[in-house]
Design a protein around this motif. Structure first.
Motif, PDB file in Angstrom:
ATOM      1  N   LEU A 338       0.828  -1.211   0.000  1.00  0.00           N
ATOM      2  CA  LEU A 338       0.000   0.000   0.000  1.00  0.00           C
ATOM      3  C   LEU A 338       0.863   1.261   0.000  1.00  0.00           C
ATOM      4  O   LEU A 338       0.476   2.280  -0.581  1.00  0.00           O
ATOM      5  CB  LEU A 338      -0.926  -0.003   1.210  1.00  0.00           C
ATOM      6  CG  LEU A 338      -2.078  -1.006   1.136  1.00  0.00           C
ATOM      7  CD1 LEU A 338      -2.785  -1.115   2.481  1.00  0.00           C
ATOM      8  CD2 LEU A 338      -3.084  -0.595   0.055  1.00  0.00           C
ATOM      9  N   PRO A 341       2.960   0.759  -4.103  1.00  0.00           N
ATOM     10  CA  PRO A 341       2.204  -0.214  -4.904  1.00  0.00           C
ATOM     11  C   PRO A 341       3.010  -0.858  -6.031  1.00  0.00           C
ATOM     12  O   PRO A 341       2.737  -2.006  -6.407  1.00  0.00           O
ATOM     13  CB  PRO A 341       1.034   0.607  -5.460  1.00  0.00           C
ATOM     14  CG  PRO A 341       0.873   1.743  -4.503  1.00  0.00           C
ATOM     15  CD  PRO A 341       2.250   2.060  -4.046  1.00  0.00           C
ATOM     16  N   ALA A 388      -4.812  -0.208  -5.000  1.00  0.00           N
ATOM     17  CA  ALA A 388      -3.732   0.783  -4.853  1.00  0.00           C
ATOM     18  C   ALA A 388      -2.786   0.712  -6.039  1.00  0.00           C
ATOM     19  O   ALA A 388      -2.311   1.754  -6.537  1.00  0.00           O
ATOM     20  CB  ALA A 388      -2.978   0.545  -3.550  1.00  0.00           C
ATOM     21  N   ARG A 389      -2.498  -0.493  -6.517  1.00  0.00           N
ATOM     22  CA  ARG A 389      -1.625  -0.642  -7.675  1.00  0.00           C
ATOM     23  C   ARG A 389      -2.292  -0.066  -8.923  1.00  0.00           C
ATOM     24  O   ARG A 389      -1.627   0.589  -9.750  1.00  0.00           O
ATOM     25  CB  ARG A 389      -1.272  -2.119  -7.883  1.00  0.00           C
ATOM     26  CG  ARG A 389      -0.431  -2.395  -9.123  1.00  0.00           C
ATOM     27  CD  ARG A 389       0.838  -1.585  -9.143  1.00  0.00           C
ATOM     28  NE  ARG A 389       1.669  -1.869 -10.299  1.00  0.00           N
ATOM     29  CZ  ARG A 389       2.533  -1.032 -10.827  1.00  0.00           C
ATOM     30  NH1 ARG A 389       2.698   0.196 -10.311  1.00  0.00           N
ATOM     31  NH2 ARG A 389       3.265  -1.365 -11.867  1.00  0.00           N
ATOM     32  N   ILE A 391      -4.496   2.372  -8.985  1.00  0.00           N
ATOM     33  CA  ILE A 391      -4.446   3.833  -8.848  1.00  0.00           C
ATOM     34  C   ILE A 391      -3.050   4.343  -9.155  1.00  0.00           C
ATOM     35  O   ILE A 391      -2.875   5.384  -9.815  1.00  0.00           O
ATOM     36  CB  ILE A 391      -4.886   4.243  -7.426  1.00  0.00           C
ATOM     37  CG1 ILE A 391      -6.372   3.923  -7.217  1.00  0.00           C
ATOM     38  CG2 ILE A 391      -4.635   5.729  -7.187  1.00  0.00           C
ATOM     39  CD1 ILE A 391      -6.843   4.143  -5.800  1.00  0.00           C
ATOM     40  N   ASP A 392      -2.046   3.624  -8.688  1.00  0.00           N
ATOM     41  CA  ASP A 392      -0.663   4.025  -8.947  1.00  0.00           C
ATOM     42  C   ASP A 392      -0.376   4.023 -10.450  1.00  0.00           C
ATOM     43  O   ASP A 392       0.264   4.958 -10.975  1.00  0.00           O
ATOM     44  CB  ASP A 392       0.273   3.060  -8.224  1.00  0.00           C
ATOM     45  CG  ASP A 392       1.737   3.466  -8.376  1.00  0.00           C
ATOM     46  OD1 ASP A 392       2.101   4.549  -7.903  1.00  0.00           O
ATOM     47  OD2 ASP A 392       2.497   2.670  -8.954  1.00  0.00           O
ATOM     48  N   ALA A 412      -0.516  13.314  -5.077  1.00  0.00           N
ATOM     49  CA  ALA A 412      -1.445  12.184  -4.932  1.00  0.00           C
ATOM     50  C   ALA A 412      -0.698  10.907  -4.580  1.00  0.00           C
ATOM     51  O   ALA A 412      -1.160  10.095  -3.763  1.00  0.00           O
ATOM     52  CB  ALA A 412      -2.246  12.003  -6.224  1.00  0.00           C
ATOM     53  N   LYS A 413       0.471  10.719  -5.131  1.00  0.00           N
ATOM     54  CA  LYS A 413       1.252   9.519  -4.825  1.00  0.00           C
ATOM     55  C   LYS A 413       1.760   9.544  -3.389  1.00  0.00           C
ATOM     56  O   LYS A 413       1.825   8.490  -2.725  1.00  0.00           O
ATOM     57  CB  LYS A 413       2.430   9.390  -5.797  1.00  0.00           C
ATOM     58  CG  LYS A 413       2.019   8.934  -7.186  1.00  0.00           C
ATOM     59  CD  LYS A 413       3.205   8.335  -7.905  1.00  0.00           C
ATOM     60  CE  LYS A 413       2.761   7.598  -9.150  1.00  0.00           C
ATOM     61  NZ  LYS A 413       3.794   6.713  -9.678  1.00  0.00           N
ATOM     62  N   TRP A 415       0.202  10.966  -0.901  1.00  0.00           N
ATOM     63  CA  TRP A 415      -0.959  10.632  -0.071  1.00  0.00           C
ATOM     64  C   TRP A 415      -1.275   9.139  -0.163  1.00  0.00           C
ATOM     65  O   TRP A 415      -1.663   8.518   0.832  1.00  0.00           O
ATOM     66  CB  TRP A 415      -2.175  11.458  -0.493  1.00  0.00           C
ATOM     67  CG  TRP A 415      -2.170  12.839   0.091  1.00  0.00           C
ATOM     68  CD1 TRP A 415      -1.893  14.005  -0.538  1.00  0.00           C
ATOM     69  CD2 TRP A 415      -2.419  13.171   1.458  1.00  0.00           C
ATOM     70  NE1 TRP A 415      -1.953  15.067   0.335  1.00  0.00           N
ATOM     71  CE2 TRP A 415      -2.280  14.571   1.584  1.00  0.00           C
ATOM     72  CE3 TRP A 415      -2.727  12.428   2.592  1.00  0.00           C
ATOM     73  CZ2 TRP A 415      -2.460  15.232   2.796  1.00  0.00           C
ATOM     74  CZ3 TRP A 415      -2.913  13.089   3.799  1.00  0.00           C
ATOM     75  CH2 TRP A 415      -2.783  14.481   3.897  1.00  0.00           C
ATOM     76  N   LEU A 416      -1.100   8.574  -1.337  1.00  0.00           N
ATOM     77  CA  LEU A 416      -1.316   7.131  -1.497  1.00  0.00           C
ATOM     78  C   LEU A 416      -0.321   6.354  -0.644  1.00  0.00           C
ATOM     79  O   LEU A 416      -0.675   5.333  -0.032  1.00  0.00           O
ATOM     80  CB  LEU A 416      -1.165   6.742  -2.966  1.00  0.00           C
ATOM     81  CG  LEU A 416      -1.457   5.266  -3.320  1.00  0.00           C
ATOM     82  CD1 LEU A 416      -2.902   4.916  -3.026  1.00  0.00           C
ATOM     83  CD2 LEU A 416      -1.145   4.999  -4.798  1.00  0.00           C
ATOM     84  N   SER A 419      -1.424   5.891   2.957  1.00  0.00           N
ATOM     85  CA  SER A 419      -2.705   5.221   3.187  1.00  0.00           C
ATOM     86  C   SER A 419      -2.652   4.021   4.125  1.00  0.00           C
ATOM     87  O   SER A 419      -3.674   3.706   4.752  1.00  0.00           O
ATOM     88  CB  SER A 419      -3.297   4.779   1.843  1.00  0.00           C
ATOM     89  OG  SER A 419      -2.497   3.763   1.241  1.00  0.00           O
TER      90      SER A 419
END
Length: 579
Positions: A338, A341, A388-389, A391-392, A412-413, A415-416, A419
């Motif tokens: 997570l 990813p 998550a992957r 989204i990445d 954004a990455k 924040w990812l 997570s």
């Protein structure tokens, strides 16, 4: 304020860990005086009051095989007679165990992801309750010898991962002093773990690891030898394995429960595919290897090849530890995937296959069960990891197509990557309150016990002669402990020395009036008649007879000493029992 590697203020991270560990410990409740404690605390009671149970055969004439725990229990009872010190000691043991699990997770996942991995781990443990195959567990609702044995094994694993071999051995030895099963099994498990690490410094590592264990083994050797070397062993083992405790010793009684046990291994090996390459991950993997090799070898030697000596060792005592290793690997892998990813690309197809197989086994096992929280949680966790992957990948594509938005993509990455803690915290928030509430509701120290059985025990404690011997229904297992009076025999308190176990079985058959083949035969006591009572009086010399309500009508010649809605206590007059 200093910050931990997770990005949180250090005090906040430790605070979250502490609160989560406290909640986990509270979910077991505050209990005293039931289940296994009615056996394990008997001798402790007599140390605090030497006038108790002086006529009791089990307490005074059988070998007490948790001798160190007897004195520990007596100390706790001296601190508080009502059992609060015992319950608090149990709470502390679970709390410390949880902190050890956090340290293991932080070592294996990396300090930056330790908190997230711990939250994932605890969310699983809130459901599994650390239980495993063969009615084994790390922690239960009561303080007992296995609680301290399990705590020593978890702490020993932590120090093993940290390469502090001597401290690992000290913890294992301390746990083994309280419960010899942990002592005996520590040798093959951690011996194999050291072999799995290779031959470099092997001799030095083994000496540091096993020197503390050897000292405790030497101290307990008379007891260990007495439990295994006697001509009465074969018959006693048959009684123990097939009649008294098949839920522990006979895998045929719980063979389906090997499915989740195996599933954790599939998930652990698959999820930990990359973790095993790190030094700490390699050492955890070595312990995992030692556990699995010992447990599965013991299982084979108990099933396909029936060797009673191996069965008696009860290798499944460490099954919860094996589950825990698999769960830690799953939790650490989830936190890593997570947070980053793209490392999913590094997982070999066989690793992904193992994870899918593990999830599949869980799905099959829980298919017809109402409480399928565990597979739902696991499917959610792994589904979120895959998402998550995705989204990445989407963010990578977006950054490639829209270079002007690269700063937002990078944000954004970031924040990812943060997570894992949020997801773990949400999972724990959804599970912990209900489990803590259940712990509160099952806490017998927080409520007054009532009913005819409790009234009987109160009368025994407060109004009956202390030095008398009572003939009781053998399934009334709390009489010695809660009533604090000597009895002839019951089902719960079984000695493990073979000759003594045969004596216990003879008593049990005598009071039930039939050959005992299992707990269902204990009901034979209910058909007690004057002829059997006369035999029992001549052989065991009880002073009182306890019967369930209505049974007293078969003995009109015996005076009633006490009666309530569920039980009658009759005073045995020797002349009235002559056939």
């Amino acid at each position: 304020m200093s910050r931990s590697e997770s990005g949180l203020p250090r005090a906040l991270e430790y605070g979250v860990v502490g609160v989560a560990a406290l909640a986990f410990a509270a979910s077991y409740g505050f209990n005293y005086g039931f289940d296994n404690q009615v056996v394990y605390f008997l001798k402790s009671l007599t140390l605090t009051d030497k006038s108790l149970l002086r006529a009791d055969w089990f307490t005074n004439h059988t070998t007490q095989y948790h001798r160190v725990f007897i004195y520990f229990g007596a100390l706790l009872l001296e601190l508080n007679k009502k059992g609060w010190a015992v319950a608090i000691a149990q709470f502390i043991a679970v709390f410390v165990g949880a902190l050890c699990m956090y340290r293991i997770a932080a070592r294996v996942a990396g300090a930056a992801l330790g908190l997230a991995a711990f939250l994932f781990l605890l969310s699983m443990l809130f459901i599994t309750r650390t239980s495993s195959v063969g009615a084994s567990y790390l922690f239960d609702t009561i303080m007992q010898p296995s609680t301290l044995g399990a705590l020593g094994s978890v702490a020993g694993t932590l120090f093993f991962i940290e390469e502090r071999w001597f401290y690992s051995g000290v913890c294992l030895a301390a746990g083994g002093a309280f419960h010899a099963n942990y002592l005996v099994l520590a040798y093959p498990i951690f011996g194999l773990a050291h072999l799995a690490l290779g031959f470099k410094d092997l001799k030095k590592r083994l000496i540091e690891q096993f020197a503390p264990l050897a000292l405790v083994t030497l101290a307990l050797s008379p007891l260990l030898l007495a439990a295994s070397h006697t001509k009465a062993s074969p018959e006693a083992q048959e009684i123990l394995f097939r009649i008294r405790s098949p839920h522990h010793y006979n895998p045929a009684h719980y063979e389906r429960n090997f499915m989740p046990f195996a599933a954790w291994q599939l998930l652990g090996v698959g999820s930990g595919w990359l973790i095993h390459r790190t030094p700490n991950g390699r050492r955890l993997g070595a312990v995992f290897t030692g556990l699995l090799a010992t447990i599965w070898t013991g299982t084979i030697l108990t099933t396909f090849v029936d060797i009673p000596k191996v069965t008696q060792i009860f290798v499944w005592r460490f099954a919860p530890n094996a589950d825990l290793m698999g769960q830690i690997l799953v939790a650490c892998a989830l936190a890593q995937v997570l947070a980053r990813p793209r490392i999913l690309r590094s997982y070999a197809p066989v690793a992904i296959g193992l994870v899918c197989a593990g999830l599949g086994v869980f799905g099959l096992y829980f298919r017809n069960k109402d409480g399928a929280q565990l597979p739902r949680l696991l499917f959610s966790f792994f589904g979120i990891a895959v998402l998550a992957r995705v989204i990445d990948l989407a963010l990578d594509l977006l950054g490639h197509l829209l270079p002007a938005q690269q700063s937002r993509v990078s944000l954004a990455k970031r924040w990812l990557g943060r997570s894992p803690i949020a997801i773990g915290a949400i999972a724990l928030y959804l599970l912990a309150p209900e489990r803590v509430a259940q712990g509160y509701s099952r806490s017998n120290l927080l409520k007054e016990e009532g009913g005819s059985q409790a009234d009987l025990y109160r009368w025994l404690r407060e109004s009956s002669p202390k030095d008398a011997l009572y003939l009781t229904p053998p399934d009334l297992e709390d009489t010695r402990f809660s009533g604090q009076r000597a009895i002839v025999v019951d089902w719960k308190a079984v000695p493990l020395i073979p000759s003594e176990l045969l004596g216990w079985y003879e008593r049990l058959c005598d009071v039930a009036g039939r050959r005992i083949g299992g707990p269902n035969d204990l009901g034979g006591y209910g058909s007690m008649d004057p002829e059997r009572l006369a035999m029992l009086v001549g052989k065991y010399h009880p002073d009182y007879l306890i019967l369930r309500r209505g049974g007293e009508r078969r003995f009109p010649e015996l005076p009633v000493a006490y009666k309530n809605g569920g039980y009658s206590v009759l005073k045995i007059a020797p002349q009235a029992t002559q056939p």
